[in-house]
Design a protein around this motif. Structure first.
Motif, PDB file in Angstrom:
ATOM      1  N   PHE A  19      -2.564  -0.952   9.498  1.00 13.18           N
ATOM      2  CA  PHE A  19      -1.909  -2.240   9.698  1.00 13.18           C
ATOM      3  C   PHE A  19      -1.180  -2.680   8.426  1.00 13.18           C
ATOM      4  O   PHE A  19      -0.021  -3.105   8.468  1.00 13.18           O
ATOM      5  CB  PHE A  19      -2.966  -3.269  10.098  1.00 13.18           C
ATOM      6  N   LEU A  20      -1.850  -2.567   7.280  1.00 14.90           N
ATOM      7  CA  LEU A  20      -1.218  -2.948   6.012  1.00 14.90           C
ATOM      8  C   LEU A  20      -0.044  -2.038   5.688  1.00 14.90           C
ATOM      9  O   LEU A  20       0.975  -2.493   5.141  1.00 14.90           O
ATOM     10  CB  LEU A  20      -2.240  -2.895   4.886  1.00 14.90           C
ATOM     11  N   ALA A  21      -0.182  -0.746   6.019  1.00 11.92           N
ATOM     12  CA  ALA A  21       0.870   0.210   5.675  1.00 11.92           C
ATOM     13  C   ALA A  21       2.159  -0.045   6.439  1.00 11.92           C
ATOM     14  O   ALA A  21       3.244   0.355   5.980  1.00 11.92           O
ATOM     15  CB  ALA A  21       0.391   1.633   5.938  1.00 11.92           C
ATOM     16  N   VAL A  22       2.073  -0.730   7.593  1.00 11.02           N
ATOM     17  CA  VAL A  22       3.282  -0.994   8.380  1.00 11.02           C
ATOM     18  C   VAL A  22       3.617  -2.485   8.420  1.00 11.02           C
ATOM     19  O   VAL A  22       4.476  -2.913   9.206  1.00 11.02           O
ATOM     20  CB  VAL A  22       3.142  -0.451   9.821  1.00 11.02           C
ATOM     21  N   ASP A  23       2.964  -3.302   7.571  1.00 12.49           N
ATOM     22  CA  ASP A  23       3.214  -4.754   7.535  1.00 12.49           C
ATOM     23  C   ASP A  23       3.056  -5.375   8.930  1.00 12.49           C
ATOM     24  O   ASP A  23       3.960  -6.005   9.477  1.00 12.49           O
ATOM     25  CB  ASP A  23       4.623  -5.060   6.987  1.00 12.49           C
ATOM     26  N   GLY A  24       1.857  -5.191   9.502  1.00 11.23           N
ATOM     27  CA  GLY A  24       1.595  -5.696  10.841  1.00 11.23           C
ATOM     28  C   GLY A  24       1.528  -7.208  10.899  1.00 11.23           C
ATOM     29  O   GLY A  24       1.422  -7.901   9.879  1.00 11.23           O
ATOM     30  N   ALA A  25       1.581  -7.733  12.123  1.00 11.96           N
ATOM     31  CA  ALA A  25       1.544  -9.183  12.354  1.00 11.96           C
ATOM     32  C   ALA A  25       0.123  -9.598  12.704  1.00 11.96           C
ATOM     33  O   ALA A  25      -0.381  -9.283  13.791  1.00 11.96           O
ATOM     34  CB  ALA A  25       2.508  -9.557  13.481  1.00 11.96           C
ATOM     35  N   VAL A  26      -0.520 -10.342  11.801  1.00 10.22           N
ATOM     36  CA  VAL A  26      -1.939 -10.667  11.956  1.00 10.22           C
ATOM     37  C   VAL A  26      -2.196 -11.703  13.041  1.00 10.22           C
ATOM     38  O   VAL A  26      -3.334 -11.873  13.479  1.00 10.22           O
ATOM     39  CB  VAL A  26      -2.514 -11.135  10.595  1.00 10.22           C
ATOM     40  N   GLU A  27      -1.160 -12.364  13.513  1.00 10.95           N
ATOM     41  CA  GLU A  27      -1.382 -13.401  14.521  1.00 10.95           C
ATOM     42  C   GLU A  27      -1.972 -12.834  15.812  1.00 10.95           C
ATOM     43  O   GLU A  27      -2.587 -13.546  16.599  1.00 10.95           O
ATOM     44  CB  GLU A  27      -0.091 -14.144  14.823  1.00 10.95           C
ATOM     45  N   ALA A  28      -1.812 -11.522  16.026  1.00 10.67           N
ATOM     46  CA  ALA A  28      -2.400 -10.909  17.223  1.00 10.67           C
ATOM     47  C   ALA A  28      -3.915 -10.984  17.216  1.00 10.67           C
ATOM     48  O   ALA A  28      -4.548 -10.837  18.266  1.00 10.67           O
ATOM     49  CB  ALA A  28      -1.957  -9.456  17.332  1.00 10.67           C
ATOM     50  N   VAL A  37      -3.729   6.194   3.970  1.00  5.73           N
ATOM     51  CA  VAL A  37      -3.918   6.111   2.517  1.00  5.73           C
ATOM     52  C   VAL A  37      -2.674   6.618   1.801  1.00  5.73           C
ATOM     53  O   VAL A  37      -2.235   6.041   0.793  1.00  5.73           O
ATOM     54  CB  VAL A  37      -5.175   6.898   2.097  1.00  5.73           C
ATOM     55  N   ARG A  38      -2.071   7.666   2.304  1.00  6.60           N
ATOM     56  CA  ARG A  38      -0.839   8.196   1.696  1.00  6.60           C
ATOM     57  C   ARG A  38       0.281   7.157   1.776  1.00  6.60           C
ATOM     58  O   ARG A  38       1.022   6.946   0.789  1.00  6.60           O
ATOM     59  CB  ARG A  38      -0.434   9.480   2.402  1.00  6.60           C
ATOM     60  N   ALA A  39       0.418   6.496   2.921  1.00 10.09           N
ATOM     61  CA  ALA A  39       1.472   5.491   3.072  1.00 10.09           C
ATOM     62  C   ALA A  39       1.244   4.327   2.110  1.00 10.09           C
ATOM     63  O   ALA A  39       2.200   3.824   1.490  1.00 10.09           O
ATOM     64  CB  ALA A  39       1.518   4.989   4.508  1.00 10.09           C
ATOM     65  N   LEU A  40       0.016   3.884   1.980  1.00  7.69           N
ATOM     66  CA  LEU A  40      -0.281   2.780   1.062  1.00  7.69           C
ATOM     67  C   LEU A  40      -0.020   3.185  -0.384  1.00  7.69           C
ATOM     68  O   LEU A  40       0.490   2.382  -1.182  1.00  7.69           O
ATOM     69  CB  LEU A  40      -1.734   2.321   1.246  1.00  7.69           C
ATOM     70  N   ARG A  41      -0.369   4.390  -0.737  1.00  8.87           N
ATOM     71  CA  ARG A  41      -0.078   4.884  -2.084  1.00  8.87           C
ATOM     72  C   ARG A  41       1.426   4.869  -2.352  1.00  8.87           C
ATOM     73  O   ARG A  41       1.892   4.401  -3.396  1.00  8.87           O
ATOM     74  CB  ARG A  41      -0.617   6.311  -2.253  1.00  8.87           C
ATOM     75  N   LEU A  42       2.180   5.421  -1.421  1.00  8.21           N
ATOM     76  CA  LEU A  42       3.626   5.513  -1.611  1.00  8.21           C
ATOM     77  C   LEU A  42       4.286   4.142  -1.683  1.00  8.21           C
ATOM     78  O   LEU A  42       5.277   3.947  -2.401  1.00  8.21           O
ATOM     79  CB  LEU A  42       4.245   6.338  -0.474  1.00  8.21           C
ATOM     80  N   ARG A  43       3.716   3.189  -0.944  1.00 10.03           N
ATOM     81  CA  ARG A  43       4.296   1.845  -0.945  1.00 10.03           C
ATOM     82  C   ARG A  43       3.729   0.977  -2.070  1.00 10.03           C
ATOM     83  O   ARG A  43       4.208  -0.142  -2.284  1.00 10.03           O
ATOM     84  CB  ARG A  43       4.038   1.165   0.398  1.00 10.03           C
ATOM     85  N   GLY A  44       2.723   1.471  -2.770  1.00 10.61           N
ATOM     86  CA  GLY A  44       2.130   0.690  -3.859  1.00 10.61           C
ATOM     87  C   GLY A  44       1.370  -0.533  -3.376  1.00 10.61           C
ATOM     88  O   GLY A  44       1.305  -1.549  -4.083  1.00 10.61           O
ATOM     89  N   ILE A  45       0.775  -0.450  -2.201  1.00 12.95           N
ATOM     90  CA  ILE A  45       0.051  -1.580  -1.616  1.00 12.95           C
ATOM     91  C   ILE A  45      -1.448  -1.387  -1.814  1.00 12.95           C
ATOM     92  O   ILE A  45      -1.995  -0.314  -1.548  1.00 12.95           O
ATOM     93  CB  ILE A  45       0.359  -1.722  -0.110  1.00 12.95           C
ATOM     94  N   THR A  46      -2.110  -2.439  -2.283  1.00 10.92           N
ATOM     95  CA  THR A  46      -3.571  -2.468  -2.388  1.00 10.92           C
ATOM     96  C   THR A  46      -4.088  -3.584  -1.495  1.00 10.92           C
ATOM     97  O   THR A  46      -3.567  -4.702  -1.557  1.00 10.92           O
ATOM     98  CB  THR A  46      -4.032  -2.709  -3.835  1.00 10.92           C
ATOM     99  N   PRO A  47      -5.082  -3.343  -0.662  1.00 13.43           N
ATOM    100  CA  PRO A  47      -5.607  -4.390   0.220  1.00 13.43           C
ATOM    101  C   PRO A  47      -6.075  -5.609  -0.559  1.00 13.43           C
ATOM    102  O   PRO A  47      -6.550  -5.513  -1.704  1.00 13.43           O
ATOM    103  CB  PRO A  47      -6.768  -3.700   0.939  1.00 13.43           C
ATOM    104  N   ASP A  48      -5.974  -6.779   0.086  1.00 12.36           N
ATOM    105  CA  ASP A  48      -6.322  -8.036  -0.572  1.00 12.36           C
ATOM    106  C   ASP A  48      -7.819  -8.356  -0.496  1.00 12.36           C
ATOM    107  O   ASP A  48      -8.390  -8.910  -1.439  1.00 12.36           O
ATOM    108  CB  ASP A  48      -5.543  -9.195   0.061  1.00 12.36           C
ATOM    109  N   THR A  49      -8.466  -8.062   0.625  1.00  9.02           N
ATOM    110  CA  THR A  49      -9.861  -8.477   0.791  1.00  9.02           C
ATOM    111  C   THR A  49     -10.796  -7.496   0.091  1.00  9.02           C
ATOM    112  O   THR A  49     -10.516  -6.292   0.014  1.00  9.02           O
ATOM    113  CB  THR A  49     -10.237  -8.545   2.277  1.00  9.02           C
ATOM    114  N   PRO A  50     -11.925  -7.975  -0.414  1.00 10.76           N
ATOM    115  CA  PRO A  50     -12.855  -7.076  -1.132  1.00 10.76           C
ATOM    116  C   PRO A  50     -13.329  -5.902  -0.284  1.00 10.76           C
ATOM    117  O   PRO A  50     -13.408  -4.779  -0.781  1.00 10.76           O
ATOM    118  CB  PRO A  50     -14.012  -8.007  -1.499  1.00 10.76           C
ATOM    119  N   ALA A  51     -13.636  -6.133   1.000  1.00 11.28           N
ATOM    120  CA  ALA A  51     -14.164  -5.062   1.838  1.00 11.28           C
ATOM    121  C   ALA A  51     -13.133  -3.963   2.037  1.00 11.28           C
ATOM    122  O   ALA A  51     -13.417  -2.766   1.850  1.00 11.28           O
ATOM    123  CB  ALA A  51     -14.612  -5.628   3.181  1.00 11.28           C
ATOM    124  N   LEU A  52     -11.925  -4.339   2.414  1.00  7.21           N
ATOM    125  CA  LEU A  52     -10.906  -3.328   2.681  1.00  7.21           C
ATOM    126  C   LEU A  52     -10.440  -2.663   1.387  1.00  7.21           C
ATOM    127  O   LEU A  52     -10.140  -1.464   1.371  1.00  7.21           O
ATOM    128  CB  LEU A  52      -9.724  -3.962   3.422  1.00  7.21           C
TER     129      LEU A  52
END
Length: 488
Positions: free
Chosen positions: A217-226, A436-451
């Motif tokens: 979800f984070l790797a594709v910038d999903g919409a959390v309202e769902a 994990v590869r997509a998040l690495r390439l995009r330089g995204i780190t999850p915000d919540t402690p668990a994720l």
């Protein structure tokens, strides 16, 4: 760390976690005095009953031979013939953990107090479990109305007629009493034990799936309202509500805006499709809590507390495993749909329109394939999940000269579940590698402690090399991470 404290069996409180600890991790086993008291009372009642009335399998033949009376002088030999004739298992030998699961379930059931067996049978099973030896049990023979061949093979092993596997420290052979044979084999303990192992695996993988879906979800910038609570309170199926709540916990309020007004079903409908699998696992757990502690032997021997004259032997059909087989069928089918979503999310991860990255998350020279092959591998594993999702309970067999005209095939359902879950794990592992590869390439780190903890654990173990190379080792590493994912 695995809990190495003893699992105390009392015939009333055994759970799936206990079965797994004994079967997979060789936790020591002890017997509670209350359970032993019930076992002894049932045994003494059986001895009083057989001199007053005909009791199926003790003073008579079994199946269509139920009207054949066995002479008093032949009772002991009758029990031995019963074990020998029913030890007709076929195929290969079952894995140790499945046989140990059968043994601990059957031992606990004996302590529920309905079998009418001697203490020596329970003591021998206890000694085998604690010395890590187990009987050789063939894989084919059960059709969901009692694991007769597996338990007959176990009985002959207890007598010393068949070999033990595992440890060389084996229990001393026991003597057979006239009523022990049918009382021992009148159970679905193998099927129940295997179902307990499957439930544990499913429970872990279903929890891990939340984490994996959140990473994608984070790797594709999903919409959390769902996943908003108001959406799911409008249609509050328990599993759906729970899945949406878990996604809100893992994602929090994402720091990046959604890329689309609404996402594909792999994200947008995740609670509605994964929720039934969560509900199915919950319902299977309820069925197992009953089965682990069931006094379901036929006949059921009841010692009356008001006096020996009120002892009873009930001839019945409580051994039939319709509840368990159908619960397992439902779990496999619902997890197939969760697997469909995993491959759907994987398809978005290799698509530049969703990630803004190169096709297939490739790096290096033009034409590099990146993680292209993971879609093929994941769908190959998913095909196995799909094949094994066919309900075993749609089958039937009429046996014993027409006297037993319905079969649950719960054993087949449990066996299919264990095989399906192995393939399902690989489907999820492919998604982990890509996410994990997509998040690495995009330089995204999850915000919540668990994720974030889950992502960092995966990042620390998955190979960071983005060049074209064999990805099988990455999938194996990801597969080993899934049980840890379930704890975040």
């Amino acid at each position: 760390m695995v809990d190495d404290s003893p699992v105390v069996l009392d015939g009333q409180s055994l759970g799936a976690d206990d079965v797994v600890r004994v079967a997979r991790y060789h936790a020591p086993v002890a017997l509670h005095d209350d359970g032993l008291a019930r076992l002894d009372a049932s045994w003494h009642a059986s001895q009083r009953l057989v001199v007053r009335r005909q009791v199926y399998g003790r003073t008579t033949g079994v199946g269509a031979n139920r009207d054949q009376i066995v002479s008093t002088a032949g009772w002991a030999e009758h029990g031995l013939r019963l074990l020998r004739s029913h030890a007709g298992g076929l195929g290969g030998m079952l894995p140790e953990e499945q046989v140990r699961a059968m043994m601990v379930v059957r031992l606990n059931q004996l302590l529920a107090g309905g079998a009418g067996v001697r203490r020596a049978v329970a003591d021998a099973l206890l000694a085998a479990l604690n010395s890590s030896c187990y009987p050789g049990v063939h894989e084919y023979g059960a059709i969901g109305t009692g694991d007769l061949t597996a338990l007959a093979e176990t009985g002959l092993t207890l007598l010393g007629e068949r070999y033990w596997l595992g440890s060389t420290q084996t229990p001393d052979p026991i003597e057979l009493d006239s009523g022990d044979a049918l009382a021992l084999i009148s159970s679905n303990a193998l099927t129940i034990g295997m179902a307990g192992l499957a439930w544990q695996d499913a429970h872990q993988l279903l929890k891990a799936t939340h984490v994996i879906a959140a990473l994608s979800f984070l790797a594709v910038d999903g919409a959390v309202e769902a996943y908003d609570e108001r959406v799911h309170l409008g249609r509050p199926h328990p599993g759906q509500v729970a899945v949406a709540a878990e996604m809100r916990r893992l994602l929090g309020a994402p720091s990046r805006p959604p890329a689309r007004i609404q996402d594909p079903f792999g994200y947008r409908c995740f609670p509605q499709i994964h929720g039934p699998a969560v509900d199915a696992a919950t319902d299977l757990g309820r069925v197992l809590d009953v089965e682990f502690n069931a006094a379901a032997e036929n006949p059921l021997i009841v010692a009356d507390h008001f006096g020996p004259e009120d002892d009873a032997a009930y001839h019945h059909g409580a051994f039939h495993s319709a509840y368990l087989g159908q619960a397992l069928d439902r779990l496999r089918l619902s997890m197939l749909h969760t697997g469909h979503l995993s491959t759907a999310r994987l398809a978005t991860l290799v698509e530049p329109n969703f990630t803004g990255l190169r096709p297939f998350l490739a790096e290096g020279v033009p034409g590099s394939s990146g993680v292209m092959i993971l879609e093929y591998s994941a769908n190959s594993a998913l095909a196995e999940v799909r094949t094994l999702a066919e309900p075993a309970s749609i089958g039937n067999a009429v046996v014993s000269r027409g006297q037993e005209e319905n079969s649950s095939f719960a054993f087949q359902s449990a066996s299919q579940a264990l095989r399906s879950l192995g393939a399902f794990r690989l489907v999820l592992a492919c998604e982990v590698v890509a996410a994990v590869r997509a998040l690495r390439l995009r330089g995204i780190t999850p915000d919540t402690p668990a994720l974030r903890a889950a992502f960092e654990a995966a990042e620390s173990k998955l190979n960071p090399d983005m060049s074209d190379r064999q990805l099988s080792p990455d999938v194996e590493v990801a597969s080993s991470l899934l049980d840890d994912f379930a704890s975040y």
